[in-house]
Design a protein around this motif. Sequence first.
Motif, PDB file in Angstrom:
ATOM      1  N   ASN A 145       0.833  -1.218   0.000  1.00  0.00           N
ATOM      2  CA  ASN A 145       0.000   0.000   0.000  1.00  0.00           C
ATOM      3  C   ASN A 145       0.858   1.254   0.000  1.00  0.00           C
ATOM      4  O   ASN A 145       0.572   2.210  -0.729  1.00  0.00           O
ATOM      5  N   SER A 149       0.913   3.842  -3.190  1.00  0.00           N
ATOM      6  CA  SER A 149       0.215   5.122  -2.994  1.00  0.00           C
ATOM      7  C   SER A 149       1.159   6.251  -3.417  1.00  0.00           C
ATOM      8  O   SER A 149       2.355   6.024  -3.644  1.00  0.00           O
ATOM      9  N   ALA A 150       0.605   7.469  -3.479  1.00  0.00           N
ATOM     10  CA  ALA A 150       1.402   8.596  -4.000  1.00  0.00           C
ATOM     11  C   ALA A 150       2.707   8.765  -3.221  1.00  0.00           C
ATOM     12  O   ALA A 150       3.768   9.003  -3.796  1.00  0.00           O
ATOM     13  N   GLY A 151       2.617   8.631  -1.902  1.00  0.00           N
ATOM     14  CA  GLY A 151       3.787   8.885  -1.060  1.00  0.00           C
ATOM     15  C   GLY A 151       4.920   7.899  -1.284  1.00  0.00           C
ATOM     16  O   GLY A 151       6.073   8.193  -0.937  1.00  0.00           O
ATOM     17  N   ARG A 158       7.532  11.205   2.843  1.00  0.00           N
ATOM     18  CA  ARG A 158       6.612  10.312   3.544  1.00  0.00           C
ATOM     19  C   ARG A 158       7.151   9.948   4.927  1.00  0.00           C
ATOM     20  O   ARG A 158       6.412   9.932   5.905  1.00  0.00           O
ATOM     21  N   TYR A 165       3.762  12.173  13.023  1.00  0.00           N
ATOM     22  CA  TYR A 165       2.798  11.438  13.857  1.00  0.00           C
ATOM     23  C   TYR A 165       3.473  10.949  15.142  1.00  0.00           C
ATOM     24  O   TYR A 165       2.970  11.152  16.241  1.00  0.00           O
ATOM     25  N   THR A 188      -4.592  11.879   9.642  1.00  0.00           N
ATOM     26  CA  THR A 188      -4.151  10.543   9.225  1.00  0.00           C
ATOM     27  C   THR A 188      -5.353   9.660   8.885  1.00  0.00           C
ATOM     28  O   THR A 188      -5.350   8.925   7.889  1.00  0.00           O
ATOM     29  N   HIS A 192      -6.014   7.865   5.364  1.00  0.00           N
ATOM     30  CA  HIS A 192      -6.285   6.433   5.153  1.00  0.00           C
ATOM     31  C   HIS A 192      -7.573   6.238   4.351  1.00  0.00           C
ATOM     32  O   HIS A 192      -7.655   5.363   3.487  1.00  0.00           O
ATOM     33  N   ASP A 221      -5.825  -4.508   9.635  1.00  0.00           N
ATOM     34  CA  ASP A 221      -4.503  -4.041   9.185  1.00  0.00           C
ATOM     35  C   ASP A 221      -3.946  -2.981  10.142  1.00  0.00           C
ATOM     36  O   ASP A 221      -2.746  -2.964  10.442  1.00  0.00           O
ATOM     37  N   THR A 225      -0.413  -3.002  12.407  1.00  0.00           N
ATOM     38  CA  THR A 225       0.596  -1.936  12.468  1.00  0.00           C
ATOM     39  C   THR A 225       0.800  -1.464  13.902  1.00  0.00           C
ATOM     40  O   THR A 225       1.931  -1.196  14.330  1.00  0.00           O
TER      41      THR A 225
HETATM   42  C1  HEM Z   1      -0.527   7.451   5.618  1.00  0.00           C
HETATM   43  C2  HEM Z   1       0.149   6.418  10.296  1.00  0.00           C
HETATM   44  C3  HEM Z   1      -1.716   2.039   9.554  1.00  0.00           C
HETATM   45  C4  HEM Z   1      -1.003   2.716   4.821  1.00  0.00           C
HETATM   46  C5  HEM Z   1      -0.255   7.564   6.950  1.00  0.00           C
HETATM   47  C6  HEM Z   1       0.180   8.759   7.609  1.00  0.00           C
HETATM   48  C7  HEM Z   1       0.424   8.456   8.900  1.00  0.00           C
HETATM   49  C8  HEM Z   1       0.089   7.073   9.095  1.00  0.00           C
HETATM   50  C9  HEM Z   1       0.924   9.381   9.984  1.00  0.00           C
HETATM   51  C10 HEM Z   1       0.320  10.121   6.957  1.00  0.00           C
HETATM   52  C11 HEM Z   1       1.680  10.300   6.425  1.00  0.00           C
HETATM   53  C12 HEM Z   1       1.748  10.147   4.964  1.00  0.00           C
HETATM   54  O1  HEM Z   1       0.851  10.585   4.252  1.00  0.00           O
HETATM   55  O2  HEM Z   1       2.712   9.582   4.509  1.00  0.00           O
HETATM   56  C13 HEM Z   1      -0.368   5.160  10.519  1.00  0.00           C
HETATM   57  C14 HEM Z   1      -0.511   4.526  11.821  1.00  0.00           C
HETATM   58  C15 HEM Z   1      -1.062   3.300  11.621  1.00  0.00           C
HETATM   59  C16 HEM Z   1      -1.225   3.153  10.186  1.00  0.00           C
HETATM   60  C17 HEM Z   1      -0.102   5.165  13.134  1.00  0.00           C
HETATM   61  C18 HEM Z   1      -1.457   2.232  12.608  1.00  0.00           C
HETATM   62  C19 HEM Z   1      -1.295   2.282  13.928  1.00  0.00           C
HETATM   63  C20 HEM Z   1      -1.624   1.824   8.204  1.00  0.00           C
HETATM   64  C21 HEM Z   1      -1.878   0.575   7.561  1.00  0.00           C
HETATM   65  C22 HEM Z   1      -1.660   0.750   6.228  1.00  0.00           C
HETATM   66  C23 HEM Z   1      -1.287   2.134   6.035  1.00  0.00           C
HETATM   67  C24 HEM Z   1      -2.318  -0.692   8.273  1.00  0.00           C
HETATM   68  C25 HEM Z   1      -1.790  -0.233   5.111  1.00  0.00           C
HETATM   69  C26 HEM Z   1      -1.954  -1.512   5.250  1.00  0.00           C
HETATM   70  C27 HEM Z   1      -0.860   4.070   4.632  1.00  0.00           C
HETATM   71  C28 HEM Z   1      -0.781   4.687   3.326  1.00  0.00           C
HETATM   72  C29 HEM Z   1      -0.666   6.065   3.550  1.00  0.00           C
HETATM   73  C30 HEM Z   1      -0.659   6.236   4.987  1.00  0.00           C
HETATM   74  C31 HEM Z   1      -0.817   3.974   1.991  1.00  0.00           C
HETATM   75  C32 HEM Z   1      -0.670   7.191   2.520  1.00  0.00           C
HETATM   76  C33 HEM Z   1       0.628   7.544   1.970  1.00  0.00           C
HETATM   77  C34 HEM Z   1       0.447   8.503   0.809  1.00  0.00           C
HETATM   78  O3  HEM Z   1       0.022   9.626   0.986  1.00  0.00           O
HETATM   79  O4  HEM Z   1       0.713   8.096  -0.268  1.00  0.00           O
HETATM   80  N1  HEM Z   1      -0.329   6.558   7.893  1.00  0.00           N
HETATM   81  N2  HEM Z   1      -0.805   4.290   9.558  1.00  0.00           N
HETATM   82  N3  HEM Z   1      -1.276   2.751   7.261  1.00  0.00           N
HETATM   83  N4  HEM Z   1      -0.787   5.020   5.596  1.00  0.00           N
HETATM   84 FE1  HEM Z   1      -0.866   4.674   7.560  1.00  0.00          FE
END
Ligand code: HEM
Length: 403
Positions: A145, A149-151, A158, A165, A188, A192, A221, A225
Amino acid sequence: MQNLSRRGVLTLGAALGLTAVADPTRAWAWSSTASIAGTDAVTDPWSVWDDATDPLVASLLTNGQIPAVNTAFDSWVNNGDALPAGLPAGLTTYLQQVNTLPSWADPVKLQQGAQFNKRMSLYLFLLYGLGSGIMSTVIPREARNVYWSAGGAEMQSRAAKTFTYGYDLSAPDAFQPTGHFVVTSNKTRLTHAAVRHLLPQSPAWRSVTDDQDFRPISNGDILITFHSLGTFVYGKLNAWGIRMSATEQAAYLHMWQVALHLLGVRDDFIPASWAAAKQQSAYALTPILAPTPEGLDLAGILLGLTAQIDLGVTRGFLNEFVRYVLSDKIGDWLKLPRDLVSRGLIEVGWPAYVAFREGLSPILPTGFSMFDKFVRALAMLFLNNGTSPSYTPITIPTGNRPG
Ligand code: HEM
């Protein structure tokens, strides 16, 4: 579970400080009696997403409103800030409902958790960064993922957003009006939800994913994490013999319980105790760990970014430290080159360093200053928000990585 034998699962679980007792061939059977909700049900969290958020964000994306939302969000930083003016009405109504702590949040425990974070800060930065951060690359769904994704195409930015966070969660006033964590969590959660709408439109992601119904980031999921973060760190601190009072242990868990709620995880999935968390982790995290081409690429980039900082150690040492905290099995998956001299230093020097720092041994160990520089440089990396020159706000994506 394709890549690990049951014996391998047990060994890996033990190495990560996550007691592995689960039989991964069974269906989900973690009862919600051990959850915050305390209800007696067995619901599969991999078929639960975020009904309160997903349709709203999907419509904002479809109507081209996300760029304006991101701009309005620039001025929304502190928990105590008023919601920004000019947001679409549906988003304002939604945020009025979710931009608050759950009724079961305990302010005293949250304050104790903040003090614990401060006392443990050096270990936390090290374990979140080199442990959880690299472990995320062997969580197949997360790796795919994030990559598609873009990031995924801009890992430096990223990583900096993810540090935002972690930094906001670990700040002394994280949950206070002057802190940022509630706002950061909401951004966040919205991010998601955007990913849930966008990734299914990526042919590249669809061709590699095993996400149920092509819908990513389920509650299950997110729990996985969480275990790679909170449960893993808690297990490692214990394994390293670091003393934590019962109050501190409960406070650290409580902080993560609130964090999960703010990310949209249902209360009947959130473990009520560390024992329940470890059991859920053994069930949900350990058996699914596996290498993927995407994870291999991401791990290389993340370690390359870390190695740009002067840590006072060689790249070989850095690789071996990752192996030391995550197991050689994961190190082999990630093809981290061996450096057995560094490994020898770590095996002897790290326990001695921890014992001295914790006042458990009066003997200043050989290599103390090297380990000290290493952990402090990693902490600075965290505090400086990765390798980015300035604060990197979380923004909701509007597209995927080009395929
Ligand atoms: C984006 C935290 C679970 C996939 C983000 C961001 C944070 C974050 C802070 C924003 C930063 C960014 O845009 O890069 C968390 C936390 C999680 C969690 C604390 C669980 C405790 C997950 C899981 C997945 C996931 C389980 C996938 C299986 C993504 C994706 C982005 C993202 C794909 C977007 C990145 C983008 O903008 O392209 N998450 N995440 N995250 N997260 Fe999570």
